[in-house]
Scaffold this motif. Sequence first.
Motif, PDB file in Angstrom:
ATOM      1  N   GLU A 106     -89.799 -68.213 -41.217  1.00 47.80           N
ATOM      2  CA  GLU A 106     -88.627 -68.337 -40.358  1.00 47.80           C
ATOM      3  C   GLU A 106     -87.667 -69.335 -40.989  1.00 47.80           C
ATOM      4  OE1 GLU A 106     -90.651 -69.574 -36.798  1.00 47.80           O
ATOM      5  OE2 GLU A 106     -90.114 -71.681 -37.084  1.00 47.80           O
ATOM      6  N   TYR A 107     -86.386 -69.081 -40.817  1.00 46.19           N
ATOM      7  CA  TYR A 107     -85.338 -69.917 -41.410  1.00 46.19           C
ATOM      8  C   TYR A 107     -84.204 -69.982 -40.400  1.00 46.19           C
ATOM      9  CZ  TYR A 107     -81.503 -71.092 -44.666  1.00 46.19           C
ATOM     10  OH  TYR A 107     -80.408 -71.665 -45.279  1.00 46.19           O
ATOM     11  N   LEU A 108     -83.785 -71.204 -40.040  1.00 44.74           N
ATOM     12  CA  LEU A 108     -82.754 -71.382 -39.015  1.00 44.74           C
ATOM     13  C   LEU A 108     -81.560 -72.149 -39.562  1.00 44.74           C
ATOM     14  CD1 LEU A 108     -85.318 -70.778 -37.171  1.00 44.74           C
ATOM     15  CD2 LEU A 108     -84.165 -72.141 -35.447  1.00 44.74           C
ATOM     16  N   PRO A 109     -80.688 -71.500 -40.328  1.00 49.69           N
ATOM     17  CA  PRO A 109     -79.492 -72.210 -40.800  1.00 49.69           C
ATOM     18  C   PRO A 109     -78.514 -72.479 -39.651  1.00 49.69           C
ATOM     19  CG  PRO A 109     -79.401 -69.898 -41.433  1.00 49.69           C
ATOM     20  CD  PRO A 109     -80.746 -70.113 -40.818  1.00 49.69           C
ATOM     21  N   VAL A 110     -77.939 -73.679 -39.664  1.00 45.90           N
ATOM     22  CA  VAL A 110     -76.873 -74.010 -38.705  1.00 45.90           C
ATOM     23  C   VAL A 110     -75.576 -73.445 -39.261  1.00 45.90           C
ATOM     24  CG1 VAL A 110     -75.527 -75.901 -37.693  1.00 45.90           C
ATOM     25  CG2 VAL A 110     -78.031 -76.072 -37.849  1.00 45.90           C
ATOM     26  N   LEU A 111     -74.854 -72.675 -38.455  1.00 46.91           N
ATOM     27  CA  LEU A 111     -73.616 -72.046 -38.921  1.00 46.91           C
ATOM     28  C   LEU A 111     -72.389 -72.844 -38.511  1.00 46.91           C
ATOM     29  CD1 LEU A 111     -74.328 -68.275 -38.150  1.00 46.91           C
ATOM     30  CD2 LEU A 111     -74.810 -69.545 -40.245  1.00 46.91           C
ATOM     31  N   ARG A 112     -72.495 -73.561 -37.406  1.00 48.23           N
ATOM     32  CA  ARG A 112     -71.325 -74.273 -36.903  1.00 48.23           C
ATOM     33  C   ARG A 112     -71.773 -75.506 -36.126  1.00 48.23           C
ATOM     34  NH1 ARG A 112     -66.722 -71.444 -33.156  1.00 48.23           N
ATOM     35  NH2 ARG A 112     -65.373 -73.250 -32.993  1.00 48.23           N
ATOM     36  N   ASN A 113     -71.028 -76.620 -36.330  1.00 41.90           N
ATOM     37  CA  ASN A 113     -71.296 -77.879 -35.618  1.00 41.90           C
ATOM     38  C   ASN A 113     -72.640 -78.499 -36.018  1.00 41.90           C
ATOM     39  OD1 ASN A 113     -68.924 -77.328 -34.339  1.00 41.90           O
ATOM     40  ND2 ASN A 113     -69.808 -76.971 -32.323  1.00 41.90           N
ATOM     41  N   ARG A 114     -72.810 -78.641 -37.304  1.00 49.34           N
ATOM     42  CA  ARG A 114     -74.055 -79.292 -37.748  1.00 49.34           C
ATOM     43  C   ARG A 114     -73.996 -80.784 -37.419  1.00 49.34           C
ATOM     44  NH1 ARG A 114     -77.928 -78.273 -41.452  1.00 49.34           N
ATOM     45  NH2 ARG A 114     -76.815 -76.516 -42.402  1.00 49.34           N
ATOM     46  N   ASN A 115     -75.058 -81.271 -36.798  1.00 47.01           N
ATOM     47  CA  ASN A 115     -75.144 -82.702 -36.539  1.00 47.01           C
ATOM     48  C   ASN A 115     -75.352 -83.454 -37.850  1.00 47.01           C
ATOM     49  OD1 ASN A 115     -74.772 -82.732 -33.775  1.00 47.01           O
ATOM     50  ND2 ASN A 115     -76.942 -82.419 -33.322  1.00 47.01           N
ATOM     51  N   PRO A 116     -74.835 -84.676 -37.940  1.00 55.16           N
ATOM     52  CA  PRO A 116     -74.983 -85.446 -39.175  1.00 55.16           C
ATOM     53  C   PRO A 116     -76.463 -85.631 -39.543  1.00 55.16           C
ATOM     54  CG  PRO A 116     -73.498 -86.560 -37.658  1.00 55.16           C
ATOM     55  CD  PRO A 116     -74.091 -85.415 -36.903  1.00 55.16           C
ATOM     56  N   ASN A 117     -76.700 -85.546 -40.841  1.00 52.04           N
ATOM     57  CA  ASN A 117     -78.043 -85.798 -41.397  1.00 52.04           C
ATOM     58  C   ASN A 117     -79.103 -84.782 -40.956  1.00 52.04           C
ATOM     59  OD1 ASN A 117     -77.019 -88.144 -42.640  1.00 52.04           O
ATOM     60  ND2 ASN A 117     -77.328 -89.273 -40.716  1.00 52.04           N
ATOM     61  N   THR A 118     -78.682 -83.669 -40.409  1.00 48.59           N
ATOM     62  CA  THR A 118     -79.696 -82.658 -40.046  1.00 48.59           C
ATOM     63  C   THR A 118     -79.754 -81.582 -41.133  1.00 48.59           C
ATOM     64  OG1 THR A 118     -78.105 -81.366 -38.742  1.00 48.59           O
ATOM     65  CG2 THR A 118     -79.436 -83.008 -37.560  1.00 48.59           C
ATOM     66  N   LYS A 119     -80.891 -80.929 -41.206  1.00 50.60           N
ATOM     67  CA  LYS A 119     -81.144 -79.899 -42.221  1.00 50.60           C
ATOM     68  C   LYS A 119     -81.530 -78.603 -41.526  1.00 50.60           C
ATOM     69  CE  LYS A 119     -80.890 -83.193 -45.330  1.00 50.60           C
ATOM     70  NZ  LYS A 119     -79.650 -83.376 -46.064  1.00 50.60           N
ATOM     71  N   ASP A 120     -81.526 -77.533 -42.323  1.00 49.64           N
ATOM     72  CA  ASP A 120     -81.945 -76.244 -41.774  1.00 49.64           C
ATOM     73  C   ASP A 120     -83.474 -76.183 -41.717  1.00 49.64           C
ATOM     74  OD1 ASP A 120     -79.285 -75.536 -41.654  1.00 49.64           O
ATOM     75  OD2 ASP A 120     -79.318 -74.505 -43.602  1.00 49.64           O
ATOM     76  N   HIS A 121     -83.971 -75.770 -40.578  1.00 49.32           N
ATOM     77  CA  HIS A 121     -85.432 -75.678 -40.399  1.00 49.32           C
ATOM     78  C   HIS A 121     -85.988 -74.448 -41.131  1.00 49.32           C
ATOM     79  CE1 HIS A 121     -89.333 -75.027 -38.505  1.00 49.32           C
ATOM     80  NE2 HIS A 121     -88.915 -73.827 -38.151  1.00 49.32           N
TER      81      HIS A 121
END
Lengths: 181, 290
Positions: free
Chosen positions: B219-234
């Motif tokens: 499973e891969y969960l890229p953030v497409l919009r409004n990424r919080n600072p210092n967070t990565k894709d799970h």
Amino acid sequence: MKKLTTTLILIFGFIATASAQSYMTEEGTAIFHSRVPLHTFSGNSENLTGLINLSNNKVDFYIDLTTLETGIEKRDRDMKETLETKKFPFAEFFGELVSDFNPDTTAEQSVKVKGEFKIHGVSREVTIEGTLQMKPEGLLVKASWILRLEDYDIVPPSLLFVKVDQEQEIEIEALLKSVDD
Amino acid sequence: MIIRKTTLITLVFLFGSYSLSAQVLERKRAVQDGPVEDIFLAGSIAGLSTVTALPKKNMNSMVMHNFGLVSGGIEDFYGLDGGAAVRLGIDYGVTDKLDIGIGRTGIEDVVDLRAKYVILEQLKSDKVPVQIAIKGDVGISTQKERRFDYTFTERLNYFTSVMVARKFNDKLSLQVSPMVSHFNTVVKEQNNGKLYNTIVGLGIAGRYKLNNRNALAFEYLPVLRNRNPNTKDHVAVSFEIDTGGHVFQLFFMSGRWFTEQHLLARTDTNILDLDFRFGFNINRFFGLGK
């Protein structure tokens, strides 16, 4: 050609009506009872198809094994894999009544059928005891027997390292309607 | 129809060479078409939900578990000393297409209620080539918070996704799921940028069956919009074992959570930096009647 067909249908329809001896269903019930240590479970299907002809005592039943349900989908899938239903979709019996049956009484009568039971691609001769009862709606069939998995090259699945019992109790019940009505 | 059947049977009985090897009834399959089975083995992989729904009156009890980061090395016993994050949950099939569920995650004592509905089922005939399901999840952080006196509403978080999946053959299934998460309250630990209440992401998942019992999944969960600072894709990679009544999932995952809204908003470890953790899910399926 059309006339010939109609004539044939009329002739054979007349013969069939005269005999009024064939009974059929596509909605019979088949149930199996399975045992694992400390637990039993059952599976059933309402798609048992069968035909009994009392004029020559022939009996023909089959079921599409993919219609069996145990109540847990994952167990159903396991069962289908065990029975290899993609290769062998049917369990079937074809044989004949080998005991007397009087269709003129409505009492339940014990009967015996003898023939070939086939499942998982393996066919064996069996004798099955059951009952037949003539009712206003048709012919009621009830039978039960024990099926040993190893007799049909069926390897019992392990459910969490616990083996399913070799002996499966099979029950069928079906109300066969006259095909001449 | 009846006359034709009667005629055929009568013909066979009268003239047919009739032996025990010649049945009277034509063998017909009862089910010609229907939904494909087991697009995925369970309702989720590690933390990402799948299109797979529970059949009616079936229940799945879940123990979802992960540990500390493997990058802690032997001193931290590769994360196993790091303390576990656990979500305990139960899902129930109200109908063949509707699941409802409840769970509780040990981190921040988040209780979540969820529902999944299958809008469209992929059919064996391929007349319908994909399965589509929607999911909604409402979480509430029940943790006693000393710094703030949160109201009930401020403690809520939400998640919704549309899952589109296809089982290509007996082995391979793939899924994409556009998703949105929303937190009524976000708390900045440091004054280093903007935190977002609403985050848009995408779930990408796949499953490859190795044999009747085992599969590999990801499973891969890229953030497409409004990424919080210092967070990565799970990201998670899982080995699945299906025993019939159980599905065991052993995985490495970068995120810490088992609720997708938190995976999108709070994953701060990068699997490419070898910052991932070992975890496992145990799914136990029960039938509660036919």
